[in-house]
Write an enzyme that holds these catalytic residues in place. Structure first.
Site, mmCIF file in Angstrom:
data_model
loop_
_atom_site.group_PDB
_atom_site.id
_atom_site.type_symbol
_atom_site.label_atom_id
_atom_site.label_comp_id
_atom_site.label_asym_id
_atom_site.label_seq_id
_atom_site.Cartn_x
_atom_site.Cartn_y
_atom_site.Cartn_z
ATOM 1 N N VAL A 5 0.758 -1.136 -0.051
ATOM 2 C CA VAL A 5 -0.007 0.068 0.110
ATOM 3 C C VAL A 5 0.890 1.328 0.005
ATOM 4 O O VAL A 5 1.913 1.343 0.733
ATOM 5 C CB VAL A 5 -0.921 -0.102 1.391
ATOM 6 C CG1 VAL A 5 -1.726 1.396 1.349
ATOM 7 C CG2 VAL A 5 -1.788 -1.212 1.376
ATOM 8 N N PHE A 6 0.524 2.206 -0.861
ATOM 9 C CA PHE A 6 1.271 3.582 -0.848
ATOM 10 C C PHE A 6 0.836 4.504 -0.141
ATOM 11 O O PHE A 6 -0.495 4.713 -0.316
ATOM 12 C CB PHE A 6 1.482 4.045 -2.451
ATOM 13 C CG PHE A 6 2.359 5.160 -2.417
ATOM 14 C CD1 PHE A 6 3.493 5.116 -2.417
ATOM 15 C CD2 PHE A 6 1.582 6.245 -3.063
ATOM 16 C CE1 PHE A 6 4.287 6.409 -2.619
ATOM 17 C CE2 PHE A 6 2.411 7.454 -3.160
ATOM 18 C CZ PHE A 6 3.595 7.695 -2.912
ATOM 19 N N GLY A 7 1.219 5.160 0.720
ATOM 20 C CA GLY A 7 0.705 6.354 1.555
ATOM 21 C C GLY A 7 1.438 7.570 1.151
ATOM 22 O O GLY A 7 2.853 7.799 0.974
ATOM 23 N N SER A 10 -1.272 11.074 5.745
ATOM 24 C CA SER A 10 -1.022 10.844 6.904
ATOM 25 C C SER A 10 -0.337 9.332 7.167
ATOM 26 O O SER A 10 0.320 9.069 8.170
ATOM 27 C CB SER A 10 -2.197 10.943 8.009
ATOM 28 O OG SER A 10 -3.127 10.030 7.584
ATOM 29 N N GLU A 87 -9.700 5.401 5.583
ATOM 30 C CA GLU A 87 -9.719 5.989 4.293
ATOM 31 C C GLU A 87 -10.977 6.299 3.447
ATOM 32 O O GLU A 87 -11.093 6.399 2.377
ATOM 33 C CB GLU A 87 -8.841 5.689 3.341
ATOM 34 C CG GLU A 87 -7.266 5.380 3.916
ATOM 35 C CD GLU A 87 -6.523 6.748 4.233
ATOM 36 O OE1 GLU A 87 -6.581 7.557 3.431
ATOM 37 O OE2 GLU A 87 -5.857 6.690 5.502
#
Length: 221
Positions: A5-7, A10, A87
């Site tokens: 998963v790319f953040g 935050s 999200e």
């Protein structure tokens, strides 16, 4: 199967879920914008906060952090359930390629494919959380005054600014917006005296100025 998963918001400084590996890197053809409304974390339905989302932008790159979850379907399920709840304003999941090398040209090759990133549809009709773009000063005033159950909106912006500084890839847009927000803050003099300025290594060209300057700012909430 492994979950990546790319953040870009935050999640960079506060992932909040159990992960096995973290990589700093970027994705291509997206830029970070503060066009998404938040009504349950750092804002309210009456006064929504502005949080970042991604906008298609050919040739752009967006730095952030990629998280890997290993350990089987149950662990991946728990991580995804947490992320989908957190999200919830993001109505889409996009699969992207992830890069880590400093070469950001077209010749660079991804080290990961099929990385999940939470995005939002830029349509106010189909996506009730989408606020759309606004003048910098208007966005700054909204961010400076919005607050919700998880804290105020400006703290989110300032933490993102610091997180990008900490990973060594400052975002000019985030810096400019943060400094505009600071103009609207009415901090006591004794508090301002305690804030140590941090000199950015990034040369910022303001949308409203023609010259390039080195910006001095404070990471304050």
């Amino acid at each position: 199967m492994v979950l990546w998963v790319f953040g870009y918001g935050s999640l960079i400084w506060n992932p909040g879920f159990d992960f096995d590996e973290k990589l700093i890197g970027y994705i291509k053809d997206y830029k970070r914008v503060f066009d998404l409304g938040c009504i349950d974390h750092r804002g309210t339905p009456e006064h929504p906060a502005r949080t970042c989302t991604l906008e298609d932008s050919a040739g752009a790159i967006c730095w952030g952090a990629a998280y890997c979850v290993r350990g089987g379907p149950e662990k991946e399920k728990l991580a995804m359930e947490y992320l989908e709840g957190r999200e919830c304003e993001y109505d889409s999941k996009t699969l992207v390629q992830f890069y880590t090398e400093t070469d950001t040209t077209k010749q660079s090759k991804p080290i990961l494919t099929g990385v999940i990133v939470f995005t939002s549809t830029p349509d106010k009709v189909s996506n009730k959380y989408y606020l759309g773009p606004a003048p910098m000063e208007e966005m700054a005033m909204q961010i400076a005054t919005a607050t919700g159950p998880c804290g105020n909106n400006r703290e989110y912006l300032f933490k993102l600014e610091k997180a990008m500084h900490d990973i060594g890839h400052e975002d000019e847009y985030v810096i400019e917006l943060a400094n505009e927000v600071r103009k609207h803050l009415d901090l006591p003099k004794e508090v301002k005296a305690l804030l140590k300025p941090v000199v950015s290594r990034v040369s910022i060209k303001s949308h409203s100025q023609a010259h390039v300057s080195t910006l001095q700012r404070v990471f304050a909430s």
